[in-house]
Design a protein around this motif. Structure first.
Motif, PDB file in Angstrom:
ATOM      1  N   GLY A 100      -4.884   4.795  10.142  1.00 43.92           N
ATOM      2  CA  GLY A 100      -6.049   3.935  10.027  1.00 43.92           C
ATOM      3  C   GLY A 100      -5.862   2.762   9.087  1.00 43.92           C
ATOM      4  O   GLY A 100      -4.758   2.485   8.597  1.00 43.92           O
ATOM      5  N   LEU A 101      -6.979   2.086   8.816  1.00 40.42           N
ATOM      6  CA  LEU A 101      -6.938   0.944   7.909  1.00 40.42           C
ATOM      7  C   LEU A 101      -6.531   1.382   6.507  1.00 40.42           C
ATOM      8  O   LEU A 101      -5.759   0.690   5.825  1.00 40.42           O
ATOM      9  N   GLY A 102      -7.006   2.536   6.094  1.00 39.58           N
ATOM     10  CA  GLY A 102      -6.593   3.070   4.799  1.00 39.58           C
ATOM     11  C   GLY A 102      -5.099   3.302   4.740  1.00 39.58           C
ATOM     12  O   GLY A 102      -4.461   3.070   3.704  1.00 39.58           O
ATOM     13  N   GLY A 103      -4.529   3.736   5.867  1.00 39.36           N
ATOM     14  CA  GLY A 103      -3.089   3.951   5.920  1.00 39.36           C
ATOM     15  C   GLY A 103      -2.300   2.661   5.783  1.00 39.36           C
ATOM     16  O   GLY A 103      -1.243   2.624   5.144  1.00 39.36           O
ATOM     17  N   LEU A 104      -2.812   1.582   6.392  1.00 42.70           N
ATOM     18  CA  LEU A 104      -2.156   0.278   6.240  1.00 42.70           C
ATOM     19  C   LEU A 104      -2.162  -0.151   4.774  1.00 42.70           C
ATOM     20  O   LEU A 104      -1.163  -0.677   4.261  1.00 42.70           O
ATOM     21  N   CYS A 105      -3.292   0.083   4.089  1.00 37.77           N
ATOM     22  CA  CYS A 105      -3.378  -0.271   2.670  1.00 37.77           C
ATOM     23  C   CYS A 105      -2.433   0.585   1.827  1.00 37.77           C
ATOM     24  O   CYS A 105      -1.799   0.086   0.888  1.00 37.77           O
ATOM     25  N   GLU A 106      -2.333   1.867   2.143  1.00 37.46           N
ATOM     26  CA  GLU A 106      -1.403   2.740   1.427  1.00 37.46           C
ATOM     27  C   GLU A 106       0.036   2.257   1.611  1.00 37.46           C
ATOM     28  O   GLU A 106       0.823   2.203   0.654  1.00 37.46           O
ATOM     29  N   LEU A 107       0.380   1.903   2.840  1.00 37.27           N
ATOM     30  CA  LEU A 107       1.733   1.433   3.125  1.00 37.27           C
ATOM     31  C   LEU A 107       2.029   0.149   2.356  1.00 37.27           C
ATOM     32  O   LEU A 107       3.140  -0.047   1.857  1.00 37.27           O
ATOM     33  N   ALA A 108       1.045  -0.733   2.265  1.00 33.13           N
ATOM     34  CA  ALA A 108       1.236  -2.015   1.580  1.00 33.13           C
ATOM     35  C   ALA A 108       1.470  -1.847   0.086  1.00 33.13           C
ATOM     36  O   ALA A 108       1.926  -2.791  -0.576  1.00 33.13           O
ATOM     37  N   GLN A 109       1.187  -0.667  -0.446  1.00 35.01           N
ATOM     38  CA  GLN A 109       1.303  -0.445  -1.886  1.00 35.01           C
ATOM     39  C   GLN A 109       2.407   0.530  -2.281  1.00 35.01           C
ATOM     40  O   GLN A 109       2.513   0.868  -3.460  1.00 35.01           O
ATOM     41  N   ILE A 110       3.232   0.974  -1.349  1.00 41.19           N
ATOM     42  CA  ILE A 110       4.233   1.985  -1.702  1.00 41.19           C
ATOM     43  C   ILE A 110       5.156   1.454  -2.810  1.00 41.19           C
ATOM     44  O   ILE A 110       5.523   0.281  -2.837  1.00 41.19           O
ATOM     45  N   ALA A 111       5.507   2.342  -3.719  1.00 46.28           N
ATOM     46  CA  ALA A 111       6.246   1.943  -4.922  1.00 46.28           C
ATOM     47  C   ALA A 111       7.598   1.328  -4.603  1.00 46.28           C
ATOM     48  O   ALA A 111       8.074   0.434  -5.311  1.00 46.28           O
ATOM     49  N   GLU A 112       8.253   1.807  -3.534  1.00 45.47           N
ATOM     50  CA  GLU A 112       9.616   1.361  -3.260  1.00 45.47           C
ATOM     51  C   GLU A 112       9.703  -0.019  -2.613  1.00 45.47           C
ATOM     52  O   GLU A 112      10.798  -0.527  -2.382  1.00 45.47           O
ATOM     53  N   ALA A 113       8.568  -0.664  -2.305  1.00 38.42           N
ATOM     54  CA  ALA A 113       8.588  -1.968  -1.641  1.00 38.42           C
ATOM     55  C   ALA A 113       8.530  -3.101  -2.657  1.00 38.42           C
ATOM     56  O   ALA A 113       7.821  -3.031  -3.660  1.00 38.42           O
ATOM     57  N   ASP A 114       9.306  -4.171  -2.376  1.00 28.81           N
ATOM     58  CA  ASP A 114       9.257  -5.390  -3.183  1.00 28.81           C
ATOM     59  C   ASP A 114       8.427  -6.470  -2.495  1.00 28.81           C
ATOM     60  O   ASP A 114       7.738  -7.243  -3.157  1.00 28.81           O
ATOM     61  N   LEU A 115       8.515  -6.533  -1.177  1.00 22.87           N
ATOM     62  CA  LEU A 115       7.887  -7.605  -0.406  1.00 22.87           C
ATOM     63  C   LEU A 115       7.182  -7.010   0.808  1.00 22.87           C
ATOM     64  O   LEU A 115       7.733  -6.128   1.476  1.00 22.87           O
ATOM     65  N   VAL A 116       5.983  -7.498   1.093  1.00 20.52           N
ATOM     66  CA  VAL A 116       5.233  -7.071   2.270  1.00 20.52           C
ATOM     67  C   VAL A 116       5.110  -8.250   3.213  1.00 20.52           C
ATOM     68  O   VAL A 116       4.535  -9.288   2.851  1.00 20.52           O
ATOM     69  N   LEU A 117       5.690  -8.110   4.407  1.00 19.29           N
ATOM     70  CA  LEU A 117       5.570  -9.138   5.443  1.00 19.29           C
ATOM     71  C   LEU A 117       4.347  -8.797   6.291  1.00 19.29           C
ATOM     72  O   LEU A 117       4.315  -7.774   6.975  1.00 19.29           O
ATOM     73  N   VAL A 118       3.332  -9.657   6.221  1.00 18.58           N
ATOM     74  CA  VAL A 118       2.069  -9.409   6.907  1.00 18.58           C
ATOM     75  C   VAL A 118       2.088 -10.163   8.238  1.00 18.58           C
ATOM     76  O   VAL A 118       1.971 -11.380   8.271  1.00 18.58           O
ATOM     77  N   ALA A 119       2.245  -9.411   9.331  1.00 19.86           N
ATOM     78  CA  ALA A 119       2.336 -10.009  10.666  1.00 19.86           C
ATOM     79  C   ALA A 119       1.350  -9.361  11.624  1.00 19.86           C
ATOM     80  O   ALA A 119       1.602  -9.285  12.823  1.00 19.86           O
ATOM     81  N   ILE A 120       0.221  -8.905  11.102  1.00 16.15           N
ATOM     82  CA  ILE A 120      -0.828  -8.301  11.925  1.00 16.15           C
ATOM     83  C   ILE A 120      -1.724  -9.412  12.451  1.00 16.15           C
ATOM     84  O   ILE A 120      -2.169 -10.271  11.697  1.00 16.15           O
ATOM     85  N   VAL A 121      -1.990  -9.405  13.738  1.00 16.33           N
ATOM     86  CA  VAL A 121      -2.844 -10.425  14.339  1.00 16.33           C
ATOM     87  C   VAL A 121      -4.300 -10.160  13.972  1.00 16.33           C
ATOM     88  O   VAL A 121      -4.758  -9.016  13.984  1.00 16.33           O
TER      89      VAL A 121
END
Length: 410
Positions: free
Chosen positions: A93-114
């Protein structure tokens, strides 16, 4: 043809979360990531409902340990299928997208959702201090005031991925902002740029999806035919670069090779050129500030190259005229009237509804602008106090546009 693999030494390795991995931007991004395994590592991917394609991507990138699926039914199907490797966390869900966007191991988030679904995950990534590579123009159109304020407060870099905004970023980085006069975003004109005006009343969705230069998703391809896409991009440029409405212009350029023109006070213009492929701006954003060989052939000046520019007829492209009106309603992001307006949110929401109705065969092509215009007239254009104001306006605009589209249906 497989993309080349480069092993150029870099200062560090970036770990990437890709929101919108199964779309056309996602596919181009995956080509770039695969070309630079020593520089870019994919650690998280997300999609709306195509979990089968997500599973294939995860198989090709064993470093992916987080997956998000926006559609709840698709999430349940994915869980039941056991398609993802053991140890992979699947977010829903939308909450899952937000969780993914905040994972500790990520440096950069490429936002390509229409569309506007990207707003909350982008704000979540900003709150977590992630660098943002932004390909979803709708979130700045919807809530530029709040997204830019959040990025400034957190000290987060917003790297534009749209070809035109990435081109502007490259040109403005080399210029003197104090001497800037105006910017021009180039528009291909879409599938109907050379079609007689009287024939537009009879075009079909299949006709609109035959873009002469770019391979893109259905919604953005229709937006290219109406020039709504250029209108959205001009609004986005205002927020990204702090421009006044009168500084933001567009020009027809059928070849889609020059992606922007930047004019300075002395009359000099800078331009950015590259072939019409999204791998170029994506690579620039992902590797920034470094540069490296591209994954596709560059322009060949051993061959004849012609570049044409034409003024835009706002009577033929009323969606661009409406966008200019919306920008004026929003004021100057860097001036005394920079509080923003709900007008861009209304424009964006009504356009999404109208384009969906057109693609479903329920609305004539020429009625897209009519629905957007009437929706803009029916709702007040006020300065939003917070995101709740913006989202409420978005919901109201969608309902009004839905009703208008139904009344204007074929």
């Amino acid at each position: 043809m497989a993309a080349p693999t480069h092993t150029t030494p870099f200062a560090s390795r970036k770990r990437i979360v890709l929101l919108g991995a199964t779309g056309s931007i996602g596919e181009s991004a995956l080509r770039v990531i695969a070309a630079y395994p020593d520089r870019l590592e994919l650690v998280g991917i997300a999609a709306g409902r195509n979990w089968q394609k997500l599973a294939q991507i995860a198989q090709r990138h064993p470093s992916v340990r987080h997956v998000a699926i926006h559609d709840e039914a698709a999430f349940r199907d994915a869980r039941a299928s056991a398609a993802f490797a053991a140890g992979t966390t699947v977010h829903a869900g939308l909450g899952g997208l937000c969780e993914l966007a905040q994972i500790a191991e990520a440096d950069l988030v490429l936002v390509a959702i229409v569309g506007t679904t990207a707003l909350e995950p982008t704000l979540a990534a900003i709150a977590a201090g992630k660098t943002i590579a932004l390909a979803s123009k709708e979130i700045l159109v919807l809530a530029g005031k709040f997204v830019m304020a959040a990025a400034r407060a957190r000290g987060v870099a917003l790297l534009p991925v749209d070809s035109e905004h990435n081109a502007l970023f490259q040109c403005l980085e080399r210029g003197n902002p104090a001497g800037l006069k105006r910017i021009f975003l180039t528009a291909s004109g879409g599938a109907f740029r050379d079609l007689p005006v009287e024939a537009l009343a009879h075009v079909t969705p299949a006709d609109a999806l035959k873009h002469p230069n770019w391979a893109m998703g259905a919604k953005i391809t229709v937006d290219s035919a109406t020039l709504a896409n250029k209108g959205l991009e001009l609004i986005e440029a205002q927020w990204l670069f702090g421009l006044a409405p009168q500084q933001c212009q567009a020009v027809l350029h059928p070849q889609s090779i020059v992606h922007c023109l930047v004019e300075y006070a002395d009359g000099s213009l800078l331009a950015q050129l590259c072939p019409p492929s999204m791998t170029f701006p994506i690579q620039h954003a992902l590797l920034y500030p470094e540069r490296a060989p591209g994954v596709e052939p560059t322009l060949d000046f051993a061959q004849t190259l012609s570049l044409d520019f034409r003024p835009i007829d706002l009577d033929r492209f009323p969606m661009l005229r409406l966008a200019h009106e919306v920008m004026r309603a929003g004021g100057d992001p860097c001036g005394s009237t920079g509080g923003g307006s709900t007008a861009p949110a209304i424009y964006n929401a009504a356009n999404e509804v109208a384009v969906a109705a057109f693609l479903a065969g329920k609305l004539p092509f020429l009625a897209i602008a009519e629905v957007v215009d009437k929706t803009l007239q029916r709702l007040p254009h006020t300065e939003p106090r917070d995101l709740a104001d913006v989202l409420a306006t978005d919901a109201q605009a969608r309902q009004i546009a839905t009703d208008l589209a139904a009344k204007t249906a074929k």
